[in-house]
Write a protein that holds these residues in place. Structure first.
Motif, PDB file in Angstrom:
ATOM      1  N   ASN A 128      61.101   5.771  52.000  1.00 21.04           N
ATOM      2  CA  ASN A 128      61.437   5.460  50.617  1.00 21.04           C
ATOM      3  C   ASN A 128      61.183   3.977  50.345  1.00 21.04           C
ATOM      4  N   PRO A 129      60.808   3.640  49.110  1.00 26.50           N
ATOM      5  CA  PRO A 129      60.549   2.233  48.766  1.00 26.50           C
ATOM      6  C   PRO A 129      61.738   1.327  49.105  1.00 26.50           C
ATOM      7  N   ASN A 130      61.424   0.162  49.616  1.00 28.35           N
ATOM      8  CA  ASN A 130      62.406  -0.876  49.946  1.00 28.35           C
ATOM      9  C   ASN A 130      63.358  -0.508  51.079  1.00 28.35           C
ATOM     10  N   THR A 131      62.980   0.481  51.912  1.00 27.14           N
ATOM     11  CA  THR A 131      63.825   0.840  53.063  1.00 27.14           C
ATOM     12  C   THR A 131      63.108   0.579  54.388  1.00 27.14           C
ATOM     13  N   GLU A 132      61.964  -0.077  54.337  1.00 28.74           N
ATOM     14  CA  GLU A 132      61.153  -0.289  55.537  1.00 28.74           C
ATOM     15  C   GLU A 132      61.927  -1.027  56.633  1.00 28.74           C
ATOM     16  N   GLU A 133      62.586  -2.107  56.279  1.00 27.01           N
ATOM     17  CA  GLU A 133      63.339  -2.898  57.270  1.00 27.01           C
ATOM     18  C   GLU A 133      64.482  -2.093  57.872  1.00 27.01           C
ATOM     19  N   LYS A 134      65.166  -1.324  57.053  1.00 30.24           N
ATOM     20  CA  LYS A 134      66.284  -0.502  57.523  1.00 30.24           C
ATOM     21  C   LYS A 134      65.809   0.511  58.556  1.00 30.24           C
ATOM     22  N   VAL A 135      64.710   1.206  58.257  1.00 25.44           N
ATOM     23  CA  VAL A 135      64.163   2.201  59.181  1.00 25.44           C
ATOM     24  C   VAL A 135      63.619   1.506  60.431  1.00 25.44           C
ATOM     25  N   TYR A 136      62.963   0.379  60.259  1.00 27.38           N
ATOM     26  CA  TYR A 136      62.439  -0.406  61.381  1.00 27.38           C
ATOM     27  C   TYR A 136      63.559  -0.704  62.381  1.00 27.38           C
ATOM     28  N   LYS A 137      64.690  -1.164  61.898  1.00 24.67           N
ATOM     29  CA  LYS A 137      65.821  -1.495  62.771  1.00 24.67           C
ATOM     30  C   LYS A 137      66.396  -0.258  63.459  1.00 24.67           C
ATOM     31  N   LYS A 138      66.446   0.856  62.743  1.00 23.34           N
ATOM     32  CA  LYS A 138      66.926   2.102  63.348  1.00 23.34           C
ATOM     33  C   LYS A 138      66.005   2.549  64.484  1.00 23.34           C
ATOM     34  N   LEU A 139      64.699   2.452  64.263  1.00 25.67           N
ATOM     35  CA  LEU A 139      63.730   2.872  65.270  1.00 25.67           C
ATOM     36  C   LEU A 139      63.795   1.996  66.515  1.00 25.67           C
ATOM     37  N   GLN A 140      64.021   0.700  66.345  1.00 25.09           N
ATOM     38  CA  GLN A 140      64.107  -0.210  67.485  1.00 25.09           C
ATOM     39  C   GLN A 140      65.236   0.165  68.448  1.00 25.09           C
ATOM     40  N   LYS A 141      66.248   0.832  67.949  1.00 22.18           N
ATOM     41  CA  LYS A 141      67.410   1.201  68.766  1.00 22.18           C
ATOM     42  C   LYS A 141      67.197   2.476  69.590  1.00 22.18           C
ATOM     43  N   LEU A 142      66.135   3.224  69.298  1.00 19.38           N
ATOM     44  CA  LEU A 142      65.877   4.478  70.001  1.00 19.38           C
ATOM     45  C   LEU A 142      65.171   4.215  71.333  1.00 19.38           C
ATOM     46  N   GLU A 151      63.307   6.032  73.172  1.00 20.86           N
ATOM     47  CA  GLU A 151      61.943   6.572  73.264  1.00 20.86           C
ATOM     48  C   GLU A 151      60.908   5.663  72.605  1.00 20.86           C
ATOM     49  N   VAL A 152      61.348   4.821  71.700  1.00 24.86           N
ATOM     50  CA  VAL A 152      60.447   3.951  70.944  1.00 24.86           C
ATOM     51  C   VAL A 152      60.195   2.672  71.741  1.00 24.86           C
ATOM     52  N   LYS A 153      58.947   2.451  72.099  1.00 25.31           N
ATOM     53  CA  LYS A 153      58.560   1.289  72.902  1.00 25.31           C
ATOM     54  C   LYS A 153      58.132   0.106  72.045  1.00 25.31           C
ATOM     55  N   ASN A 154      57.642   0.378  70.834  1.00 26.90           N
ATOM     56  CA  ASN A 154      57.210  -0.683  69.929  1.00 26.90           C
ATOM     57  C   ASN A 154      57.202  -0.123  68.514  1.00 26.90           C
ATOM     58  N   VAL A 155      57.521  -0.981  67.552  1.00 26.79           N
ATOM     59  CA  VAL A 155      57.519  -0.587  66.138  1.00 26.79           C
ATOM     60  C   VAL A 155      56.800  -1.670  65.346  1.00 26.79           C
ATOM     61  N   ASN A 156      55.979  -1.244  64.391  1.00 28.36           N
ATOM     62  CA  ASN A 156      55.282  -2.186  63.526  1.00 28.36           C
ATOM     63  C   ASN A 156      55.420  -1.764  62.070  1.00 28.36           C
ATOM     64  N   ASP A 200      53.914   3.214  56.128  1.00 30.58           N
ATOM     65  CA  ASP A 200      54.840   2.084  56.100  1.00 30.58           C
ATOM     66  C   ASP A 200      55.175   1.542  57.489  1.00 30.58           C
ATOM     67  N   ILE A 201      55.272   2.444  58.464  1.00 30.76           N
ATOM     68  CA  ILE A 201      55.718   2.068  59.810  1.00 30.76           C
ATOM     69  C   ILE A 201      54.921   2.857  60.844  1.00 30.76           C
ATOM     70  N   LYS A 249      65.613  13.132  60.937  1.00 26.15           N
ATOM     71  CA  LYS A 249      66.990  13.076  60.429  1.00 26.15           C
ATOM     72  C   LYS A 249      67.331  11.721  59.827  1.00 26.15           C
ATOM     73  N   ILE A 250      66.413  10.768  59.890  1.00 23.72           N
ATOM     74  CA  ILE A 250      66.623   9.489  59.212  1.00 23.72           C
ATOM     75  C   ILE A 250      66.402   9.742  57.722  1.00 23.72           C
ATOM     76  N   PRO A 251      67.436   9.568  56.902  1.00 19.93           N
ATOM     77  CA  PRO A 251      67.335   9.957  55.483  1.00 19.93           C
ATOM     78  C   PRO A 251      66.210   9.271  54.711  1.00 19.93           C
TER      79      PRO A 251
END
Length: 75
Positions: free
Chosen positions: A10-24, A26-31, A38-39, A61-63
């Motif tokens: 969703n627009p303007n949620t890129e940073e929020k999702v980026y931070k959520k992904l960094q905590k997983l 299984e995720v080795k890198n996020v851009n 977007d990501i 499941k990330i809204p």
């Protein structure tokens, strides 16, 4: 097994999702990306089944996530 996951969010949620992904684990890198997607997340899992579980139970499941495309690394 390695995969790249492209995410549309969703627009303007890129940073929020980026931070959520960094905590997983299984995720080795996020851009964050400019363009159609977007990501991009570089993901490492044990099997196709675990990739499916990861996508269904964590990513989708990330809204804020509206669309995904998964590319499994062949070599």
């Amino acid at each position: 097994m390695l995969a790249y996951v492209l995410l549309g969010v969703n627009p303007n949620t890129e940073e929020k999702v980026y931070k959520k992904l960094q905590k997983l684990s299984e995720v080795k890198n996020v851009n964050l990306l400019f363009g159609s997607w977007d990501i991009m997340a570089h993901v490492e899992v044990q099997s196709v089944a675990s990739l499916n579980d990861f996508m269904m139970d964590k990513i989708r499941k990330i809204p804020e996530v509206t669309l995904t495309a998964t590319m499994v690394v062949a070599k």
